[in-house]
Design an enzyme around this catalytic site. Sequence first.
Site, mmCIF file in Angstrom:
data_model
loop_
_atom_site.group_PDB
_atom_site.id
_atom_site.type_symbol
_atom_site.label_atom_id
_atom_site.label_comp_id
_atom_site.label_asym_id
_atom_site.label_seq_id
_atom_site.Cartn_x
_atom_site.Cartn_y
_atom_site.Cartn_z
ATOM 1 N N GLY A 1 0.809 -1.204 0.000
ATOM 2 C CA GLY A 1 0.000 0.000 0.000
ATOM 3 C C GLY A 1 0.842 1.253 0.000
ATOM 4 N N HIS A 2 0.278 2.325 0.547
ATOM 5 C CA HIS A 2 0.979 3.600 0.602
ATOM 6 C C HIS A 2 2.304 3.449 1.340
ATOM 7 C CE1 HIS A 2 1.332 7.975 0.637
ATOM 8 N NE2 HIS A 2 1.607 7.911 1.935
#
Length: 318
Positions: A294-295
């Site tokens: 993810g981020h």
Amino acid sequence: MKKILATAFLAASTALSSSAGMAGAQTVPSISSTTTYHKVTVDGLKIFYREAGPKDAPTILLLHGYPSSSRMFATLIPLLADRYHLVAPDYPGFGESDAPPATEFRYTFDHLAQIIDGFTQQLGLRSYVLYNNDYGGPIGMRLAVAHPERVKAIIVQNAVAHDEGLGPAWDIRKAFWKDRSAYEDKVIPGFTSLEGAKGRRLGSTPHSDRYDPEAWEWEGAHLAQPGQRQIQSDLFYDYQTNVASYASWQDWLKRHHPPLLVLWGKYDPSFALPGAEAYKRDVPDAEVHMLDGGHFALDEAVDEAATLIRAFLAKRGI
């Protein structure tokens, strides 16, 4: 019976000796304990940082994102510290660094970059590889523009420098920039809540079991401290200056053509995938890799990231 016991003892001794020999033959030393923790004063503020690796090795300056701190690099640092000098500061208002109230300190990206620039000078860092994540992107690009001669390479990990990197989640955020008073209560609670911290970590990952809940619990607790809402509101309101700078940063990348590695967690809820490939318009030979994360891609893909970083830097003689 004595013969049986003697035989068993000999077998056990042989196995133990063999095991000890294997341990002695290991060529990769444990480096997990080499990280040290420090504070240095910059413009009257105590700036916390993590450091590891030989100080005479090439430096990688690790610039964290929101709402994290240098702790986001805790798993990456040991995987690089045998070959590189790793330095990871916390910005003012983040992590273990001082967090003066917003009435006493200007929380803008220009100001944070000024502090981190002073930090690098305090440590005598005359050249470095920039590792830019999220908020570290605009801070790192300000350092690059100010001191292009120091930048040996740039590693981008989910940090935007092109409009197409801003996904649908940014529509209401752009409205906040146009009318702060009308949108602050609609935007900023998501930035400072525990649920918001969890959502930034997980994004749309199908592998939530890979994430340590302490990551967002720590961030949520930090954001709940007195004064943090105003600090983060002021800083995010200033984020619009980064978007306004995209064209000039793209021009800098085209003119200076630094070795560029882009690592992008594909489950990022905020920064859109086209933001990764966009870097190749500026630096056509940039390496772009989509990570299964993810981020905060290091939460899921730290081994892959470290392997890519080592290969990328070695290929360029760094």
